[in-house]
Write a protein that holds these residues in place. Structure first.
Motif, PDB file in Angstrom:
ATOM      1  N   TYR A 247      89.923  59.604  45.131  1.00  0.00           N
ATOM      2  CA  TYR A 247      90.428  60.767  44.236  1.00  0.00           C
ATOM      3  C   TYR A 247      91.372  61.727  45.263  1.00  0.00           C
ATOM      4  O   TYR A 247      92.312  62.084  44.499  1.00  0.00           O
ATOM      5  CB  TYR A 247      89.113  61.660  43.873  1.00  0.00           C
ATOM      6  N   GLY A 278      81.941  66.975  36.848  1.00  0.00           N
ATOM      7  CA  GLY A 278      80.584  66.337  36.472  1.00  0.00           C
ATOM      8  C   GLY A 278      79.790  66.524  37.632  1.00  0.00           C
ATOM      9  O   GLY A 278      79.092  67.348  37.992  1.00  0.00           O
ATOM     10  N   ALA A 282      85.036  63.487  41.641  1.00  0.00           N
ATOM     11  CA  ALA A 282      86.631  63.704  41.110  1.00  0.00           C
ATOM     12  C   ALA A 282      87.369  64.914  41.633  1.00  0.00           C
ATOM     13  O   ALA A 282      88.188  65.273  42.038  1.00  0.00           O
ATOM     14  CB  ALA A 282      86.793  63.376  39.602  1.00  0.00           C
ATOM     15  N   SER A 385      85.852  65.914  27.104  1.00  0.00           N
ATOM     16  CA  SER A 385      85.488  66.076  28.475  1.00  0.00           C
ATOM     17  C   SER A 385      86.793  67.038  29.218  1.00  0.00           C
ATOM     18  O   SER A 385      86.647  67.831  29.954  1.00  0.00           O
ATOM     19  CB  SER A 385      85.019  64.966  29.252  1.00  0.00           C
ATOM     20  N   GLY A 426      90.776  62.351  31.166  1.00  0.00           N
ATOM     21  CA  GLY A 426      90.398  61.201  30.433  1.00  0.00           C
ATOM     22  C   GLY A 426      91.022  60.904  28.919  1.00  0.00           C
ATOM     23  O   GLY A 426      91.224  62.115  28.290  1.00  0.00           O
TER      24      GLY A 426
HETATM   25  C1  LIG Z   1      83.963  61.835  35.468  1.00  0.00           C
HETATM   26  C2  LIG Z   1      84.788  62.524  34.763  1.00  0.00           C
HETATM   27  C3  LIG Z   1      84.975  64.025  35.271  1.00  0.00           C
HETATM   28  C4  LIG Z   1      84.237  64.623  36.339  1.00  0.00           C
HETATM   29  O1  LIG Z   1      84.211  63.737  37.783  1.00  0.00           O
HETATM   30  P1  LIG Z   1      82.792  63.709  38.467  1.00  0.00           P
HETATM   31  O2  LIG Z   1      83.462  63.089  39.693  1.00  0.00           O
HETATM   32  O3  LIG Z   1      81.865  63.268  37.739  1.00  0.00           O
HETATM   33  O4  LIG Z   1      82.676  65.264  38.730  1.00  0.00           O
HETATM   34  C5  LIG Z   1      85.834  64.772  34.407  1.00  0.00           C
HETATM   35  N1  LIG Z   1      86.192  64.280  33.468  1.00  0.00           N
HETATM   36  C6  LIG Z   1      86.136  63.009  32.945  1.00  0.00           C
HETATM   37  C7  LIG Z   1      86.820  62.509  31.587  1.00  0.00           C
HETATM   38  C8  LIG Z   1      85.320  62.226  33.487  1.00  0.00           C
HETATM   39  O5  LIG Z   1      85.207  60.959  32.978  1.00  0.00           O
END
Ligand SMILES: *Cc1c(COP(=O)(O)O)cnc(C)c1O
Length: 452
Positions: A247, A278, A282, A385, A426
């Protein structure tokens, strides 16, 4: 560990709002200058450079397997786009009072996986594959890595398996790249995972195991099964340094893009970056990279759903993975499937504790409202998300907490020259019929009063 919630609430009154699932703003009093924040950490900019070189070595393989990466020369990278109309919309409909420029980092359009997970997930599998191939003497680092597409490599990797626990997108990225290399790959999906993500993976020959439980449980099962098989490798989203480094490379690429559009980042031109969070890998990896590249001139904010603010809870209390959102009575359930994580990564929380500027949490309804606004204003679709990324730009300059932060950091006079980047994490793989449902929902919600 038993968490004494009453004691915590006395110490951190913000939890009283969090437990009621209110949208909150938290500014990190532990934010330090970058040099101090780096003290005692084992990771450095050298690790990011090393990861970047690995991506470059694999570019010929990626370009061959995924021809859509051709325009980037086999690198998996996304556009950076100024979204002036969205900025105007935030200012009129959300009364954001946002000055400067607003941009969208479109990881929603990353090749192969259609989400930010293409960075961490794919990197980790490439790293693991390189390690195995080096160990077997099948390659040297000087080789053309197009070799990884040869039948004998595929046969070799087919004797190895990969396991990963996921709420959806990590599974997509790990599943797709692992299948491309030839691995036997199993994705352990939590109950939040969307049906179309499971269907897509199965189409690609990935084993999908479904659990009626949350993300932590899916991870636990994956870890257990991987342990039983000596030829298997478990991608540990909660602790993985490799994911994190995959990342982090985004930051160096972003610098090149900003340079290319004539954007300077310095003491007079601050950069604000807002990243949905999350488990933390990331946003943590990206923020860590950004701090190495832009130092004290970048302010990184994470954004989480009101029902799953695990990183906020972990970093604010210093308890990290010893606390989960259920401890304060939250469900962890949200329309933001990618962010539906109840317990944060300890590794990430500890690494970014003094680099993180703050956090914004967001209610599900507002996710859809931002989604619809971005469609209407800019014609860009990103998944719910991802839309958490707009809560910061909407609130930074219009909330008492945000204004206090800007004042304390001497930023008030520089906001007209500021650049804000909402990190779209995403969306590209979301099927058309699902997009239509989301959009319908957003229209209904936008007709109602804005709540949080
Ligand atoms: C996984 C994800 C995140 C956050 O990443 P983490 O590593 O879980 O904190 C943010 N946005 C989307 C669309 C994701 O799939």
């Amino acid at each position: 560990m038993v968490v004494n919630v009453q004691e915590l609430k006395n110490k951190y009154p913000l939890i009283k709002d969090m437990e009621q699932a209110k949208a909150v703003i938290w500014m990190n009093e532990g934010l330090m200058d970058t040099k101090s924040a780096m003290e005692g950490l084992t990771l450095s900019v050298d690790d990011i450079d090393d990861a970047e070189r690995r991506w470059t070595r694999f570019a010929p393989f990626i370009e061959r397997e995924f021809p859509e990466t051709e325009e980037w020369g086999g690198l998996i990278e996304s556009p950076l786009k100024e979204i002036g109309k969205m900025k105007d919309c935030l200012n009129t409909q959300w009364r954001a009072g946002l000055e400067g420029r607003l941009m969208l980092k479109m990881d929603s359009n990353l090749a192969v996986a259609g989400s930010v997970k293409a960075r961490g997930g794919i990197y980790e599998i490439l790293k693991h594959s390189e390690d195995l191939a080096l160990e077997q003497g099948m390659i040297t680092r000087e080789d053309n890595y197009e070799k990884f597409a040869l039948p004998r490599f595929r046969e070799f990797f087919h004797r190895h398996s990969i396991h990963v626990g996921s709420t959806g997108n990590l599974g997509l990225s790990i599943g797709i790249i692992s299948a491309a290399l030839g691995y036997n790959v199993t994705v352990h999906m939590s109950m939040d995972a969307k049906q179309w993500k499971k269907d897509l993976l199965r189409q690609k020959g990935v084993h999908v195991m479904e659990y009626a439980s949350d993300y932590s449980e899916a991870v636990k099962q994956g870890r257990k099964l991987a342990k039983e098989d000596p030829m298997s490798y478990f991608v540990d989203d909660e602790n993985s340094v490799n994911l994190f480094l995959g990342y982090s490379v985004a930051a160096k690429r972003l610098k090149t893009q900003l340079d290319g559009t004539g954007v300077t980042v310095d003491g007079e031109h601050p950069l604000f970056v807002y990243i949905p969070c999350g488990v933390g890998g990331a946003p943590g990896g990206v923020a860590f990279g950004l701090k190495q590249v832009f130092g004290d001139h970048v302010y990184c904010f994470f954004e989480e759903p009101v029902q799953a603010p695990c990183m906020l809870l972990g970093v604010m209390t210093g308890l990290h993975n010893d606390i989960c959102v259920q401890d304060i009575g939250l469900s962890g359930q949200t329309a933001a499937d990618g962010l539906a994580v109840g317990r944060p990564s300890k590794f990430v929380g500890k690494t970014i504790a003094h680099m993180l500027a703050g956090e914004f949490t967001i209610g599900d309804d507002n996710l859809y409202r931002f989604m619809g606004a971005l469609m209407d204003e800019e014609g860009i679709f990103i998944e719910p998300s991802s839309c958490a990324a707009f809560q910061g730009p909407a609130k930074l300059c219009s909330s008492p907490e945000g204004r206090k932060f800007l004042k304390e950091h001497g930023l008030e006079g520089q906001m007209a020259q500021a650049v804000h980047i909402a990190w779209a994490t995403g969306g590209n793989l979301v099927p058309q019929d699902v997009r239509r449902q989301y959009y319908e929902k957003s229209r209904k919600l936008r007709a109602q009063q804005d709540t949080q």
